[in-house]
Design a protein around this motif. Structure first.
Motif, PDB file in Angstrom:
ATOM      1  N   ASP A  86      62.019  44.239  50.220  1.00  0.00           N
ATOM      2  CA  ASP A  86      62.365  45.117  49.100  1.00  0.00           C
ATOM      3  C   ASP A  86      62.402  44.376  47.765  1.00  0.00           C
ATOM      4  OD1 ASP A  86      64.647  43.605  49.414  1.00  0.00           O
ATOM      5  OD2 ASP A  86      66.017  45.273  49.100  1.00  0.00           O
ATOM      6  N   MET A  87      61.864  43.152  47.739  1.00  0.00           N
ATOM      7  CA  MET A  87      61.904  42.364  46.513  1.00  0.00           C
ATOM      8  C   MET A  87      60.725  41.406  46.471  1.00  0.00           C
ATOM      9  SD  MET A  87      65.040  40.120  44.939  1.00  0.00           S
ATOM     10  CE  MET A  87      64.876  38.644  45.902  1.00  0.00           C
ATOM     11  N   VAL A  88      60.226  41.144  45.260  1.00  0.00           N
ATOM     12  CA  VAL A  88      59.190  40.135  45.063  1.00  0.00           C
ATOM     13  C   VAL A  88      59.614  39.198  43.940  1.00  0.00           C
ATOM     14  CG1 VAL A  88      57.309  41.661  45.828  1.00  0.00           C
ATOM     15  CG2 VAL A  88      57.825  41.467  43.385  1.00  0.00           C
ATOM     16  N   LEU A  89      59.034  38.015  43.953  1.00  0.00           N
ATOM     17  CA  LEU A  89      59.122  37.083  42.836  1.00  0.00           C
ATOM     18  C   LEU A  89      57.743  37.091  42.210  1.00  0.00           C
ATOM     19  CD1 LEU A  89      60.737  34.887  41.296  1.00  0.00           C
ATOM     20  CD2 LEU A  89      59.742  33.225  42.887  1.00  0.00           C
ATOM     21  N   ALA A  90      57.666  37.445  40.937  1.00  0.00           N
ATOM     22  CA  ALA A  90      56.368  37.630  40.299  1.00  0.00           C
ATOM     23  C   ALA A  90      56.312  36.949  38.940  1.00  0.00           C
ATOM     24  CB  ALA A  90      56.074  39.123  40.129  1.00  0.00           C
ATOM     25  N   ALA A  91      55.140  36.393  38.640  1.00  0.00           N
ATOM     26  CA  ALA A  91      54.865  35.842  37.315  1.00  0.00           C
ATOM     27  C   ALA A  91      54.151  36.921  36.513  1.00  0.00           C
ATOM     28  CB  ALA A  91      53.999  34.600  37.423  1.00  0.00           C
ATOM     29  N   HIS A  92      54.597  37.137  35.277  1.00  0.00           N
ATOM     30  CA  HIS A  92      53.986  38.121  34.378  1.00  0.00           C
ATOM     31  C   HIS A  92      53.350  37.360  33.217  1.00  0.00           C
ATOM     32  CE1 HIS A  92      57.121  40.437  36.472  1.00  0.00           C
ATOM     33  NE2 HIS A  92      56.259  41.426  36.381  1.00  0.00           N
ATOM     34  N   TYR A  93      52.104  37.707  32.890  1.00  0.00           N
ATOM     35  CA  TYR A  93      51.358  37.042  31.821  1.00  0.00           C
ATOM     36  C   TYR A  93      51.136  38.035  30.685  1.00  0.00           C
ATOM     37  CZ  TYR A  93      50.487  33.833  35.642  1.00  0.00           C
ATOM     38  OH  TYR A  93      50.654  32.967  36.690  1.00  0.00           O
ATOM     39  N   THR A  94      51.607  37.677  29.491  1.00  0.00           N
ATOM     40  CA  THR A  94      51.477  38.548  28.325  1.00  0.00           C
ATOM     41  C   THR A  94      50.709  37.806  27.239  1.00  0.00           C
ATOM     42  OG1 THR A  94      53.617  39.532  28.845  1.00  0.00           O
ATOM     43  CG2 THR A  94      52.738  39.918  26.627  1.00  0.00           C
ATOM     44  N   LEU A  96      49.471  36.571  23.721  1.00  0.00           N
ATOM     45  CA  LEU A  96      50.140  36.452  22.422  1.00  0.00           C
ATOM     46  C   LEU A  96      49.100  36.218  21.342  1.00  0.00           C
ATOM     47  CD1 LEU A  96      53.034  34.062  23.472  1.00  0.00           C
ATOM     48  CD2 LEU A  96      53.171  36.521  23.137  1.00  0.00           C
ATOM     49  N   GLY A  97      49.351  36.771  20.180  1.00  0.00           N
ATOM     50  CA  GLY A  97      48.467  36.548  19.035  1.00  0.00           C
ATOM     51  C   GLY A  97      47.036  36.947  19.344  1.00  0.00           C
ATOM     52  N   SER A  98      46.128  35.986  19.235  1.00  0.00           N
ATOM     53  CA  SER A  98      44.703  36.254  19.433  1.00  0.00           C
ATOM     54  C   SER A  98      44.331  36.406  20.902  1.00  0.00           C
ATOM     55  CB  SER A  98      43.884  35.116  18.823  1.00  0.00           C
ATOM     56  OG  SER A  98      44.140  33.906  19.531  1.00  0.00           O
ATOM     57  N   GLY A  99      45.277  36.154  21.798  1.00  0.00           N
ATOM     58  CA  GLY A  99      45.005  36.285  23.220  1.00  0.00           C
ATOM     59  C   GLY A  99      44.694  34.971  23.906  1.00  0.00           C
ATOM     60  N   ARG A 100      44.488  33.886  23.135  1.00  0.00           N
ATOM     61  CA  ARG A 100      44.216  32.578  23.737  1.00  0.00           C
ATOM     62  C   ARG A 100      45.460  32.031  24.413  1.00  0.00           C
ATOM     63  NH1 ARG A 100      42.737  28.109  20.203  1.00  0.00           N
ATOM     64  NH2 ARG A 100      44.585  28.812  19.139  1.00  0.00           N
ATOM     65  N   PHE A 101      46.602  32.398  23.907  1.00  0.00           N
ATOM     66  CA  PHE A 101      47.884  31.878  24.366  1.00  0.00           C
ATOM     67  C   PHE A 101      48.602  32.979  25.132  1.00  0.00           C
ATOM     68  CE2 PHE A 101      52.163  30.041  23.184  1.00  0.00           C
ATOM     69  CZ  PHE A 101      51.975  28.859  23.877  1.00  0.00           C
ATOM     70  N   LYS A 102      49.221  32.642  26.263  1.00  0.00           N
ATOM     71  CA  LYS A 102      49.933  33.642  27.060  1.00  0.00           C
ATOM     72  C   LYS A 102      51.368  33.233  27.289  1.00  0.00           C
ATOM     73  CE  LYS A 102      46.069  35.506  29.594  1.00  0.00           C
ATOM     74  NZ  LYS A 102      45.524  35.834  30.895  1.00  0.00           N
ATOM     75  N   ALA A 103      52.247  34.212  27.147  1.00  0.00           N
ATOM     76  CA  ALA A 103      53.640  34.006  27.534  1.00  0.00           C
ATOM     77  C   ALA A 103      53.706  34.234  29.042  1.00  0.00           C
ATOM     78  CB  ALA A 103      54.549  34.988  26.813  1.00  0.00           C
ATOM     79  N   VAL A 104      54.464  33.400  29.733  1.00  0.00           N
ATOM     80  CA  VAL A 104      54.627  33.533  31.169  1.00  0.00           C
ATOM     81  C   VAL A 104      56.111  33.710  31.456  1.00  0.00           C
ATOM     82  CG1 VAL A 104      54.268  32.472  33.426  1.00  0.00           C
ATOM     83  CG2 VAL A 104      52.653  32.005  31.570  1.00  0.00           C
ATOM     84  N   THR A 105      56.436  34.797  32.146  1.00  0.00           N
ATOM     85  CA  THR A 105      57.800  34.994  32.611  1.00  0.00           C
ATOM     86  C   THR A 105      57.741  35.091  34.128  1.00  0.00           C
ATOM     87  OG1 THR A 105      57.670  37.401  32.430  1.00  0.00           O
ATOM     88  CG2 THR A 105      58.553  36.210  30.529  1.00  0.00           C
ATOM     89  N   VAL A 106      58.785  34.624  34.765  1.00  0.00           N
ATOM     90  CA  VAL A 106      58.907  34.767  36.213  1.00  0.00           C
ATOM     91  C   VAL A 106      60.153  35.607  36.443  1.00  0.00           C
ATOM     92  CG1 VAL A 106      59.214  33.568  38.414  1.00  0.00           C
ATOM     93  CG2 VAL A 106      57.771  32.549  36.630  1.00  0.00           C
ATOM     94  N   GLU A 107      59.990  36.681  37.231  1.00  0.00           N
ATOM     95  CA  GLU A 107      61.082  37.624  37.444  1.00  0.00           C
ATOM     96  C   GLU A 107      61.160  38.034  38.907  1.00  0.00           C
ATOM     97  OE1 GLU A 107      61.473  40.749  34.188  1.00  0.00           O
ATOM     98  OE2 GLU A 107      59.375  40.145  33.987  1.00  0.00           O
ATOM     99  N   THR A 108      62.379  38.333  39.343  1.00  0.00           N
ATOM    100  CA  THR A 108      62.513  39.027  40.615  1.00  0.00           C
ATOM    101  C   THR A 108      62.377  40.513  40.310  1.00  0.00           C
ATOM    102  OG1 THR A 108      64.929  39.212  40.450  1.00  0.00           O
ATOM    103  CG2 THR A 108      64.056  37.297  41.635  1.00  0.00           C
ATOM    104  N   VAL A 109      61.743  41.232  41.232  1.00  0.00           N
ATOM    105  CA  VAL A 109      61.567  42.663  41.087  1.00  0.00           C
ATOM    106  C   VAL A 109      62.073  43.290  42.386  1.00  0.00           C
ATOM    107  CG1 VAL A 109      59.962  44.537  40.549  1.00  0.00           C
ATOM    108  CG2 VAL A 109      59.484  42.214  39.722  1.00  0.00           C
ATOM    109  N   ARG A 110      63.112  44.119  42.277  1.00  0.00           N
ATOM    110  CA  ARG A 110      63.737  44.751  43.454  1.00  0.00           C
ATOM    111  C   ARG A 110      63.447  46.248  43.424  1.00  0.00           C
ATOM    112  NH1 ARG A 110      67.312  43.098  47.043  1.00  0.00           N
ATOM    113  NH2 ARG A 110      67.850  41.263  45.835  1.00  0.00           N
TER     114      ARG A 110
END
Length: 191
Positions: A86-94, A96-110
């Motif tokens: 009922d839960m995953v650990l996932a990395a999310h890539y967003t 930034l700016g021109s798209g060359r750079f990405k923010a990375v968050t790691v979250e649990t999702v229940r």
């Protein structure tokens, strides 16, 4: 005198590199700053959306990238690192700016089928984020509410940083909600 100017220029260039590297590390999530001093909390949302699709279908659309087969486009945004019942650990890539750079968050999702999906930040640009998608069945479909909280450290500097992160975070969630609405309503008309 020239030697002093050269030293000052070298020191200034070094300080600028440290500041730029620190900023890039914070934005990308590579540098997780969690000192616990001067922690300030701020709400995320609420964002509300009515979707002309049954609640179970909306839930399935939200859960698809985490529990189902992800499309190539989704894999560029979400990578499941670990999966439980009922839960995953996932990395999310967003991007930034021109798209060359990405923010990375790691979250649990229940997942609490079919009424709720909860997220908790493990690593990212701030030390604390909890958020939820809450789904309520309605006669005309589903009412989706997104809300949460974000916290930063270091008093006023953290508050400033939190405002920057929260604006981008909420914009990303808003775009996600539009995608969820579009896909859920598309699936509902093809049932």
């Amino acid at each position: 005198m020239t030697r002093h100017l050269a030293r000052a220029a070298a020191w200034t260039a070094g300080a600028a590199a440290v500041v730029a590297g620190g900023y890039a590390g914070l934005v990308s999530g590579a540098l997780a700053l969690d000192v616990g001093l001067g922690r300030r909390f701020r709400p995320l949302g609420p964002q509300m959306l009515d979707i002309a699709a049954p609640r179970h279908l909306v839930f399935d659309v939200i859960a698809q990238p985490y529990l189902g087969r992800a499309t190539q486009a989704i894999r560029e945004k979400v990578q499941v690192l670990e999966r439980g019942s009922d839960m995953v650990l996932a990395a999310h890539y967003t991007p930034l700016g021109s798209g060359r750079f990405k923010a990375v968050t790691v979250e649990t999702v229940r997942f609490t089928r079919p009424e709720r999906v909860d997220f908790r930040l493990v690593r990212g640009p701030v030390p604390h984020v909890v958020e939820a998608f809450v789904l309520t069945e309605q006669a005309a479909g589903t009412h989706l509410v997104y809300e949460g909280e974000l916290a930063t450290d270091l008093w006023r500097a953290g508050t400033w940083w939190g405002a920057k992160v929260a604006a981008r975070w909420e914009a990303t969630v808003a775009a996600s909600l539009v995608s969820v609405k579009t896909e859920a309503e598309r699936r509902a008309t093809h049932q």
